[in-house]
Design an enzyme around this catalytic site. Structure first.
Site, PDB file in Angstrom:
ATOM      1  N   ARG A 161       2.770 -22.100 -17.251  1.00 28.71           N
ATOM      2  CA  ARG A 161       2.489 -22.380 -15.822  1.00 28.71           C
ATOM      3  C   ARG A 161       3.731 -22.827 -15.063  1.00 28.71           C
ATOM      4  O   ARG A 161       3.678 -23.698 -14.188  1.00 28.71           O
ATOM      5  CB  ARG A 161       1.378 -23.436 -15.652  1.00 28.71           C
ATOM      6  CG  ARG A 161       0.077 -23.086 -16.319  1.00 28.71           C
ATOM      7  CD  ARG A 161      -0.562 -21.806 -15.780  1.00 28.71           C
ATOM      8  NE  ARG A 161      -1.677 -21.452 -16.623  1.00 28.71           N
ATOM      9  CZ  ARG A 161      -1.587 -20.597 -17.664  1.00 28.71           C
ATOM     10  NH1 ARG A 161      -0.449 -19.987 -17.938  1.00 28.71           N
ATOM     11  NH2 ARG A 161      -2.641 -20.327 -18.392  1.00 28.71           N
ATOM     12  N   SER A 211      -8.537 -24.283 -13.542  1.00 22.70           N
ATOM     13  CA  SER A 211      -8.239 -25.468 -14.362  1.00 22.70           C
ATOM     14  C   SER A 211      -7.423 -26.434 -13.506  1.00 22.70           C
ATOM     15  O   SER A 211      -6.353 -26.086 -13.026  1.00 22.70           O
ATOM     16  CB  SER A 211      -7.409 -25.095 -15.583  1.00 22.70           C
ATOM     17  OG  SER A 211      -8.150 -24.216 -16.382  1.00 22.70           O
ATOM     18  N   GLU A 281      -2.366 -29.200 -12.695  1.00 21.65           N
ATOM     19  CA  GLU A 281      -1.797 -27.849 -12.598  1.00 21.65           C
ATOM     20  C   GLU A 281      -1.804 -27.430 -11.122  1.00 21.65           C
ATOM     21  O   GLU A 281      -0.976 -26.659 -10.665  1.00 21.65           O
ATOM     22  CB  GLU A 281      -2.661 -26.887 -13.426  1.00 21.65           C
ATOM     23  CG  GLU A 281      -2.200 -25.445 -13.340  1.00 21.65           C
ATOM     24  CD  GLU A 281      -2.989 -24.523 -14.255  1.00 21.65           C
ATOM     25  OE1 GLU A 281      -3.241 -24.903 -15.420  1.00 21.65           O
ATOM     26  OE2 GLU A 281      -3.356 -23.432 -13.800  1.00 21.65           O
TER      27      GLU A 281
HETATM   28  C1  LIG Z   1     -11.976 -19.635 -10.429  1.00 24.34           C
HETATM   29  C2  LIG Z   1     -10.507 -19.723 -10.765  1.00 24.34           C
HETATM   30  C3  LIG Z   1     -10.053 -19.297 -12.006  1.00 24.34           C
HETATM   31  C4  LIG Z   1      -8.692 -19.370 -12.323  1.00 24.34           C
HETATM   32  N1  LIG Z   1      -8.287 -18.941 -13.553  1.00 24.34           N
HETATM   33  C5  LIG Z   1      -6.982 -18.991 -13.867  1.00 24.34           C
HETATM   34  C6  LIG Z   1      -6.523 -18.540 -15.140  1.00 24.34           C
HETATM   35  O1  LIG Z   1      -7.277 -18.084 -15.980  1.00 24.34           O
HETATM   36  N2  LIG Z   1      -5.193 -18.626 -15.396  1.00 24.34           N
HETATM   37  C7  LIG Z   1      -4.296 -19.109 -14.495  1.00 24.34           C
HETATM   38  O2  LIG Z   1      -3.096 -19.152 -14.788  1.00 24.34           O
HETATM   39  N3  LIG Z   1      -4.700 -19.535 -13.292  1.00 24.34           N
HETATM   40  C8  LIG Z   1      -6.013 -19.492 -12.945  1.00 24.34           C
HETATM   41  N4  LIG Z   1      -6.416 -19.933 -11.718  1.00 24.34           N
HETATM   42  C9  LIG Z   1      -5.435 -20.538 -10.787  1.00 24.34           C
HETATM   43  C10 LIG Z   1      -4.765 -19.555  -9.807  1.00 24.34           C
HETATM   44  O3  LIG Z   1      -5.589 -18.426  -9.561  1.00 24.34           O
HETATM   45  C11 LIG Z   1      -3.406 -19.098 -10.327  1.00 24.34           C
HETATM   46  O4  LIG Z   1      -2.523 -20.194 -10.513  1.00 24.34           O
HETATM   47  C12 LIG Z   1      -2.748 -18.087  -9.384  1.00 24.34           C
HETATM   48  O5  LIG Z   1      -1.601 -17.564 -10.005  1.00 24.34           O
HETATM   49  C13 LIG Z   1      -2.351 -18.701  -8.036  1.00 24.34           C
HETATM   50  O6  LIG Z   1      -2.029 -17.650  -7.149  1.00 24.34           O
HETATM   51  P1  LIG Z   1      -2.225 -17.789  -5.585  1.00 24.34           P
HETATM   52  O7  LIG Z   1      -1.733 -16.530  -4.948  1.00 24.34           O
HETATM   53  O8  LIG Z   1      -3.603 -18.193  -5.252  1.00 24.34           O
HETATM   54  O9  LIG Z   1      -1.191 -18.965  -5.294  1.00 24.34           O
HETATM   55  P2  LIG Z   1      -1.365 -20.167  -4.259  1.00 24.34           P
HETATM   56  O10 LIG Z   1      -2.451 -21.056  -4.704  1.00 24.34           O
HETATM   57  O11 LIG Z   1      -1.436 -19.647  -2.868  1.00 24.34           O
HETATM   58  O12 LIG Z   1       0.035 -20.916  -4.468  1.00 24.34           O
HETATM   59  C14 LIG Z   1       0.316 -21.566  -5.697  1.00 24.34           C
HETATM   60  C15 LIG Z   1       1.813 -21.944  -5.693  1.00 24.34           C
HETATM   61  O13 LIG Z   1       2.603 -20.754  -5.730  1.00 24.34           O
HETATM   62  C16 LIG Z   1       3.463 -20.691  -4.590  1.00 24.34           C
HETATM   63  N5  LIG Z   1       3.531 -19.290  -4.159  1.00 24.34           N
HETATM   64  C17 LIG Z   1       2.496 -18.425  -3.970  1.00 24.34           C
HETATM   65  N6  LIG Z   1       2.967 -17.208  -3.651  1.00 24.34           N
HETATM   66  C18 LIG Z   1       4.332 -17.322  -3.628  1.00 24.34           C
HETATM   67  C19 LIG Z   1       5.392 -16.400  -3.373  1.00 24.34           C
HETATM   68  N7  LIG Z   1       5.164 -15.118  -3.064  1.00 24.34           N
HETATM   69  N8  LIG Z   1       6.670 -16.852  -3.447  1.00 24.34           N
HETATM   70  C20 LIG Z   1       6.939 -18.161  -3.747  1.00 24.34           C
HETATM   71  N9  LIG Z   1       5.984 -19.072  -3.999  1.00 24.34           N
HETATM   72  C21 LIG Z   1       4.684 -18.645  -3.942  1.00 24.34           C
HETATM   73  C22 LIG Z   1       2.834 -21.582  -3.542  1.00 24.34           C
HETATM   74  O14 LIG Z   1       3.814 -22.059  -2.638  1.00 24.34           O
HETATM   75  C23 LIG Z   1       2.233 -22.680  -4.423  1.00 24.34           C
HETATM   76  O15 LIG Z   1       3.229 -23.620  -4.777  1.00 24.34           O
HETATM   77  C24 LIG Z   1      -7.777 -19.877 -11.371  1.00 24.34           C
HETATM   78  C25 LIG Z   1      -8.229 -20.281 -10.107  1.00 24.34           C
HETATM   79  C26 LIG Z   1      -9.582 -20.219  -9.799  1.00 24.34           C
HETATM   80  C27 LIG Z   1     -10.050 -20.649  -8.431  1.00 24.34           C
END
Ligand SMILES: Cc1cc2nc3c(=O)[nH]c(=O)nc-3n(C[C@H](O)[C@H](O)[C@H](O)COP(=O)(O)OP(=O)(O)OC[C@H]3O[C@@H](n4cnc5c(N)ncnc54)[C@H](O)[C@@H]3O)c2cc1C
Length: 288
Positions: A161, A211, A281
């Site tokens: 992560r 998580s 996380e």
């Molecule tokens: C129901 C559910 C299940 C999930 N299951 C998992 C799982 O199995 N495994 C897992 O790893 N995660 C899981 N997640 C968490 C999440 O989906 C991941 O961490 C995902 O990668 C976050 O992506 P996002 O686009 O939503 O990022 P955001 O939540 O929008 O941002 C997260 C971070 O990344 C940064 N960021 C986003 N895009 C960029 C970019 N283009 N450039 C620079 N920085 C950026 C943001 O500034 C922030 O700091 C889950 C979430 C939910 C709600």
């Protein structure tokens, strides 16, 4: 921000930009950089808790634009492997769908992660033994001054992560993934199996950010939280999920402050009962 985060909580962003092209994003980042202004990059908001007090620093949402997705054919550097190009705002689920439709294997376990490609690279998202680093070839980024940089998966230093993207102030623009040909039936069956596991184990009917805590060395956050007697424990509308203790869920009208207070209380009680210090996380924006 409740409309832009999967926790469905958080106050207003004073400035909210949705760049439609890479050029627009570069222009914005260069402008902020020249003025020494900080900014937030938003993906799909699925790993994010935003303060009820809102955000003064501008938010750049990549989810609306920057979502091109393309199959590039066989990798000339690695015969037998195939390349998929995705812009940062493309949902990981679209990438998985395209891979499956082309009978490309390697990301079946990532199916169901609700983030964007950019967010998945930043977080080195992973599930069931597969992580983004297993399939990422390289990514195009902007540095903090808005200058382009290309980094290989190794140079991004992807670990559990974690990547160097946030600490260097980079923005992910796009990523190139390398997958191998597989048997379409087996790919479908594996995808289905992971989908089933998720819906059996996770509280997908309630808003959350997945998580809430990182996996501690040699253990599971959910197990330690359950052992601390916190299954179903609530502060206001925020609750430790009854279904999976590793998830904090919004049972309806939880404020970000309640979710935050619950995160701190879980950390305190787990430390007390097991000696393990859980780390969130979930990323937190604004003041709490
Ligand atoms: C129901 C559910 C299940 C999930 N299951 C998992 C799982 O199995 N495994 C897992 O790893 N995660 C899981 N997640 C968490 C999440 O989906 C991941 O961490 C995902 O990668 C976050 O992506 P996002 O686009 O939503 O990022 P955001 O939540 O929008 O941002 C997260 C971070 O990344 C940064 N960021 C986003 N895009 C960029 C970019 N283009 N450039 C620079 N920085 C950026 C943001 O500034 C922030 O700091 C889950 C979430 C939910 C709600």
């Amino acid at each position: 921000m409740r409309r832009h985060t999967s926790f469905r909580a958080g106050g207003e962003a004073e400035y909210f930009f949705i760049p439609k092209t890479e050029e627009e994003l570069i222009t914005l980042i260069r402008r902020f950089s020249e003025r020494g202004e900080r900014f937030h990059i938003l993906g799909n908001g699925t790993n994010l808790l935003v303060s009820d007090k809102g955000l003064r620093d501008p938010v750049l949402s990549l989810r609306g634009g920057l979502s091109e997705l393309r199959f590039l054919g066989e990798d000339p550097d690695c015969p037998g492997s195939f390349l998929l190009f995705a812009e940062a705002g493309c949902l990981l689920s679209r990438l998985s769908d395209l891979a499956e439709s082309l009978s490309l294997s390697g990301m079946e376990a990532l199916r169901g992660i609700p983030g964007t490609v950019g967010g998945a690279v930043v977080m080195n998202a992973g599930a069931y033994g597969t992580e983004i680093r297993d399939i990422l070839s390289r990514a195009s980024l902007l540095d903090a001054a808005g200058e382009p940089v290309t980094l290989s998966a190794a140079e991004l230093e992807l670990s559990y992560r974690h990547s160097i993207v946030a600490e260097r102030g980079y923005t992910v623009l796009s990523a190139l993934f390398r997958l191998s040909k597989g048997d379409p039936e087996k790919i479908r069956a594996r995808s289905e199996e992971f989908r089933r596991k998720r819906s059996e184990k996770q509280p997908l009917n309630l808003p959350s950010a997945g998580s809430t805590f990182q996996r501690p060395e040699g253990d599971f956050a959910g197990r330690l939280i359950e052992e601390a007697g916190l299954r179903g424990f609530r502060i206001g509308g925020a609750q430790v999920s009854e279904k999976h203790c590793g998830f904090i869920v919004n049972t309806g009208n939880a404020t970000a402050a309640e979710i935050h207070a619950l995160i701190l209380e879980v950390i305190r009680r787990v430390k007390e009962s097991s000696g393990v210090l859980l780390k969130p996380e979930v990323k937190m924006w604004g003041s709490f």
